[in-house]
Design a protein around this motif. Structure first.
Motif, mmCIF file in Angstrom:
data_model
loop_
_atom_site.group_PDB
_atom_site.id
_atom_site.type_symbol
_atom_site.label_atom_id
_atom_site.label_comp_id
_atom_site.label_asym_id
_atom_site.label_seq_id
_atom_site.Cartn_x
_atom_site.Cartn_y
_atom_site.Cartn_z
ATOM 1 N N TYR A 1 2.438 16.783 -6.903
ATOM 2 C CA TYR A 1 3.671 16.585 -7.669
ATOM 3 C C TYR A 1 3.608 15.337 -8.546
ATOM 4 C CZ TYR A 1 5.639 19.972 -4.359
ATOM 5 O OH TYR A 1 5.881 21.095 -3.601
ATOM 6 N N HIS A 2 2.693 14.423 -8.241
ATOM 7 C CA HIS A 2 2.692 13.127 -8.917
ATOM 8 C C HIS A 2 1.380 12.790 -9.626
ATOM 9 C CE1 HIS A 2 6.348 12.596 -6.652
ATOM 10 N NE2 HIS A 2 5.707 12.652 -5.501
ATOM 11 N N HIS B 1 0.847 -1.188 0.000
ATOM 12 C CA HIS B 1 0.000 0.000 0.000
ATOM 13 C C HIS B 1 0.887 1.245 0.000
ATOM 14 C CE1 HIS B 1 -2.766 2.797 2.533
ATOM 15 N NE2 HIS B 1 -3.003 2.972 1.245
ATOM 16 N N VAL B 2 0.515 2.214 -0.812
ATOM 17 C CA VAL B 2 1.205 3.509 -0.869
ATOM 18 C C VAL B 2 0.220 4.587 -0.471
ATOM 19 C CG1 VAL B 2 2.408 5.166 -2.336
ATOM 20 C CG2 VAL B 2 2.699 2.715 -2.743
ATOM 21 N N PHE B 3 0.655 5.498 0.411
ATOM 22 C CA PHE B 3 -0.168 6.666 0.734
ATOM 23 C C PHE B 3 0.620 7.926 0.427
ATOM 24 C CE2 PHE B 3 -1.852 10.015 3.492
ATOM 25 C CZ PHE B 3 -3.189 9.998 3.084
ATOM 26 N N VAL B 4 -0.026 8.828 -0.308
ATOM 27 C CA VAL B 4 0.601 10.091 -0.685
ATOM 28 C C VAL B 4 -0.237 11.218 -0.099
ATOM 29 C CG1 VAL B 4 1.524 11.465 -2.578
ATOM 30 C CG2 VAL B 4 1.244 8.990 -2.867
ATOM 31 N N TYR B 5 0.364 11.996 0.787
ATOM 32 C CA TYR B 5 -0.367 13.102 1.392
ATOM 33 C C TYR B 5 -0.779 14.116 0.319
ATOM 34 C CZ TYR B 5 0.983 11.314 5.956
ATOM 35 O OH TYR B 5 1.132 10.510 7.048
ATOM 36 N N ALA B 6 -1.882 14.817 0.594
ATOM 37 C CA ALA B 6 -2.459 15.727 -0.394
ATOM 38 C C ALA B 6 -1.448 16.757 -0.890
ATOM 39 C CB ALA B 6 -3.681 16.426 0.197
#
Length: 432
Positions: free
Chosen positions: A64-65, A54-59
């Motif tokens: 950027y992605h 699992h990957v979590f990317v903060y808002a």
């Protein structure tokens, strides 16, 4: 060369992986008046060793992605953080979670047939009561649940009044011919599932309707009135007649068992960025490699140039294994279910893993056998017979060479020039 997802930990940030994005969804918070605010974005990555995380990317970092990532695409990703996987209803069983930062590098790569399109951790429908009763925290268990079965008693979408206003809802039952449980979908997931079911049914010929196979991933289970109720989460996704081996295997299972549609009764029962010193990889011959038997060489990587004498095509490419990331045991079919002896678990269909196939490498009169291969015999693999390749191997304490990455020169390259990586995560052992 790429790191395997199963080998990643929190010791550094200079990882480099190649993986497919199998699922993605936003995390939102809802205020009392129903306003939604995005907290971040979630991904599930799957690599060629059949490990998913699992990957979590903060808002703040997602901006950027966001324009680089698409669901189903294969990406090369480097420079990211890892931490222990915490929280409830986690979408996969991996013990760690990945976080992207603004400095994380993401590059789209060409599709790779060695990386599966999907991975699920199915629980057999007959075991759902056992799973729910084992929860230490019934309202917030550690993991969500993946299930597969035949879709029956489908109730098309309608609207229901909630504290946040009118919401779309639809219901159906999922069965394997023995056990049956009720599923409830909400919001956009209900609408898209309803449309997909209508599309599938419209394609059936008169009198020739076949079982519709449904996969519900990342669901929440609870017991209500002596029945297991399956509901959805933000991470949930519904697949109707997915073009995948799981669906084919499930359809075969219900046909073999003489499936008859159920009626509407319920069944009972933060790490600091660390600069890594990259070691120089020694290039050796197969003969020299075979002489490195001291424990001083454990976990060390070496490069070998070899010539492929032949490719063995007679063995089966796939075998049915346990669904867990850390278990590659072959499952045994018993009474219609697939059982893992190591974890003592039942699965409705097995996880397909690449089986042990062979091709002989020749150098200094030594032969080696390379394992791992795709679903159908790929033409690129046949084409490496008679060609020189470069192999990266790592020594383990069982004196078997593992984690081998093979790169094949293109037709125009020189014999010693590595080309694009065609095979990864191979297991190699010496053949006498």
């Amino acid at each position: 060369m790429f790191d395997q997802l199963s080998s990643i930990d929190a010791s550094r940030t200079t990882w480099k992986i190649k993986a497919r994005v199998t699922r993605m969804w936003p995390s939102v918070s809802v205020t009392d008046n129903g306003t939604e605010t995005m907290k971040g974005y979630n991904l599930v990555l799957l690599d060629d060793d059949d490990c998913h995380v699992h990957v979590f990317v903060y808002a703040d970092n997602w901006k950027y992605h966001a324009n680089k990532i698409v669901e189903g695409g294969v990406f090369v990703i480097s420079n990211f953080y890892t931490k222990d996987a915490l929280g409830s209803l986690r979408p996969v069983s991996s013990k760690f979670c990945i976080n992207f930062s603004p400095s994380t590098n993401i590059e789209r790569d060409e599709d790779d047939f060695m990386i599966a399109t999907h991975k699920f951790e199915f629980v057999d429908l007959s075991d759902l009561f056992v799973v729910v009763n084992a929860y230490e925290k019934p309202d917030s268990p550690d993991y969500s649940t993946d299930v597969i079965g035949v879709l029956v008693d489908f109730e098309h979408v309608w609207k229901i009044k909630t504290m946040y206003g009118l919401k779309d809802i639809c219901k159906f039952r999922i069965t394997d011919g023995r056990d049956s449980h009720k599923v409830t979908l909400w919001g956009n997931l209900a609408v898209t599932t309803d449309a997909r079911v209508k599309e599938v049914k419209a394609g059936f010929k008169d009198g020739e309707e076949e079982p519709i196979i449904v996969i519900a991933s990342s669901t929440k289970l609870k017991i209500w009135k002596s029945s297991v109720q399956i509901s959805t989460l933000p991470a949930s996704k519904i697949y109707i007649n997915l073009d995948h081996d799981f669906v084919f295997a499930m359809r075969q299972r219900v046909r073999e068992e003489g499936y008859v549609p159920f009626d509407k009764t319920t069944s009972s029962p933060t790490t600091t960025d660390v600069k890594e010193v990259v070691p120089v990889i020694e290039t050796v011959t197969l003969k020299e490699l075979s002489e490195k038997t001291s424990t001083d060489f454990l976990k060390m990587g070496f490069m070998c140039k070899v010539k492929v004498k032949s490719v063995e095509e007679s063995d089966n490419w796939w075998y049915g294994s346990c669904n867990k990331n850390d278990c590659h045991e072959e499952v045994i079919k018993f009474e219609g279910k697939y059982q893992c002896a190591r974890y003592q678990k039942n699965y409705p269909v097995p996880q397909k893993r690449l089986s042990k196939n062979k091709f002989s490498l020749y150098s200094y009169q030594y032969k080696y056998v390379t394992l791992k291969d795709p679903a159908s015999y790929p033409p690129p693999l046949k084409q490496i017979a008679g060609r020189e390749i470069t192999v990266k191997v790592e020594l383990t304490d069982d004196k078997i060479l593992v984690s081998s990455t093979i790169s094949v020169p293109s037709q125009s390259d020189g014999a010693g020039t590595p080309g694009s990586a065609l095979l990864t995560s191979k297991r190699v052992k010496k053949e006498k």
